[in-house]
Design an enzyme around this catalytic site. Structure first.
Site, PDB file in Angstrom:
ATOM      1  N   HIS A   1       0.830  -1.224   0.000  1.00 17.78           N
ATOM      2  CA  HIS A   1       0.000   0.000   0.000  1.00 17.78           C
ATOM      3  C   HIS A   1       0.863   1.273   0.000  1.00 17.78           C
ATOM      4  CE1 HIS A   1      -3.356  -2.599   0.905  1.00 17.78           C
ATOM      5  NE2 HIS A   1      -2.947  -2.883   2.124  1.00 17.78           N
TER       6      HIS A   1
ATOM      7  N   ASP B   1      -2.857 -11.302  -0.640  1.00 20.67           N
ATOM      8  CA  ASP B   1      -3.233 -10.632   0.606  1.00 20.67           C
ATOM      9  C   ASP B   1      -4.734 -10.326   0.572  1.00 20.67           C
ATOM     10  OD1 ASP B   1      -1.736  -8.872   2.948  1.00 20.67           O
ATOM     11  OD2 ASP B   1      -3.568  -7.887   2.269  1.00 20.67           O
TER      12      ASP B   1
ATOM     13  N   HIS C   1      -6.141  -7.680   1.359  1.00 21.33           N
ATOM     14  CA  HIS C   1      -6.348  -6.314   0.859  1.00 21.33           C
ATOM     15  C   HIS C   1      -5.771  -6.151  -0.550  1.00 21.33           C
ATOM     16  CE1 HIS C   1      -6.114  -6.017   5.323  1.00 21.33           C
ATOM     17  NE2 HIS C   1      -7.172  -5.250   5.151  1.00 21.33           N
TER      18      HIS C   1
ATOM     19  N   ASP D   1      -3.666 -12.428   5.924  1.00 24.27           N
ATOM     20  CA  ASP D   1      -4.846 -11.864   6.575  1.00 24.27           C
ATOM     21  C   ASP D   1      -6.142 -12.346   5.921  1.00 24.27           C
ATOM     22  OD1 ASP D   1      -4.023 -10.382   4.389  1.00 24.27           O
ATOM     23  OD2 ASP D   1      -3.964  -8.457   5.437  1.00 24.27           O
TER      24      ASP D   1
HETATM   25 ZN   LIG Z   1      -3.582  -7.068   4.069  1.00 30.73          ZN
END
Ligand SMILES: [Zn+2]
Length: 294
Positions: free
Chosen positions: A106, A144, A146, A231
């Site tokens: 990110h 991931d 996200h 995650d």
């Molecule tokens: Zn993540």
């Protein structure tokens, strides 16, 4: 690739991106007699020019000034990834997992921490492979929970990097729409797959087999990088997927099969998220045991 430095620095006392993420992984490695397979990074590697392949001077200076402790740890993460490339290029092994933190996918150029990330480890690694070792085609697989928004942005108009991401587009940072397929010559080289809450092994494996495998087979990567976040594992406090360790083993195997077919088994896998301390360490263990089964 492990090092004690990754057990330093915490954004705030109760923050989920905790140094304990690494100590729990370390404990699992020890328990399963895998520490003898671990190496540390080359401390003397110069990273500035490689940071600059995706990050602005303003961003780098701002992180250094405003988050000095994070800067030291994050730079060590970048050094680990580049050391992994060096190790593979010197034919000392075919795949490496980098147990590093903070995560990177990110990290955009705002001069601030974004989604717990400071520098985009995987994007820098891809640039390093291309510029130093002349790799023409790199596949980045991001599983991931996200969306890897920074990685997407950094290669959005680039047809030399195929970016494949599975994620929950309704979670942070709210990007990752399936309509975002790239731009200019990069059109068709950005693949976003939204998965809803409750996604289990069967569902994500189906997506890997039906979307990633055919697209990557057409692309024919020369090197594969994995943004390995855990995650998406069941019981993660930040995610809502239900992926098991068996599921992560299977995803690893699918990527390894692609690597075997197209890139001489070369894979560098880099830790991203995963915030259930025990769960993250178990997911990592399943992943590296599979990578080691080559
Ligand atoms: Zn993540």
């Amino acid at each position: 690739m492990v090092d004690k430095i990754f057990q330093k620095f915490h954004l705030s006392p109760d923050h989920p991106e905790s140094p304990k993420r690494i100590s729990y992984i370390y404990d699992q490695l020890k328990k399963h007699n895998l520490l003898n397979k671990c190496i540390s990074f080359k401390k003397h590697i110069k990273v500035k020019q490689w940071l600059n392949t995706v990050h602005t001077d303003n961003h780098i200076e701002s992180i250094k000034e405003n988050y000095p402790e994070a800067y030291e740890v994050a730079i060590s993460g970048v050094k680990s990834c580049l050391s992994a490339v060096e190790k593979i290029e010197k034919n000392r092994c075919s795949n490496i997992f980098c147990a590093i933190r903070p995560p990177g996918h990110h990290a955009i150029n705002t001069g601030k921490v974004e989604g717990f990330c400071f520098f985009n480890n995987i994007a820098i690694t891809a640039k390093y492979l291309q510029k130093k070792y002349n790799y023409k085609k790199i596949l980045i697989v991001d599983w991931d929970y996200h969306h890897g928004n920074a990685t997407q942005d950094m290669f959005y108009d680039d047809n030399t990097v195929l970016f494949f991401s599975t994620h929950d587009k309704d979670a942070y940072p709210g990007t990752g729409q399936t309509t975002k397929i790239g731009i200019g010559k990069g059109k068709g080289y950005n693949i976003n797959v939204h998965l809803p809450c409750g996604t289990n092994d069967e569902k994500i494996i189906e997506v890997f087999n039906n979307i990633l495998v055919p697209r990557a087979s057409k692309f024919k990567p020369e090197f594969i990088l994995i943004s390995a976040g855990f995650d998406g594992r069941h019981d993660d406090p930040l995610g809502c997927f239900e992926i098991s360790d068996k599921g992560f083993e299977k995803l690893t195997k699918i990527v390894m099969n692609l690597s075997k077919k197209f890139c001489d088994n070369k894979i560098i896998s880099i830790l991203e998220g995963g915030y259930n301390l025990h769960g993250n360490a178990k997911g990592v263990l399943a992943h590296i045991k599979t990578l080691d089964s080559i």
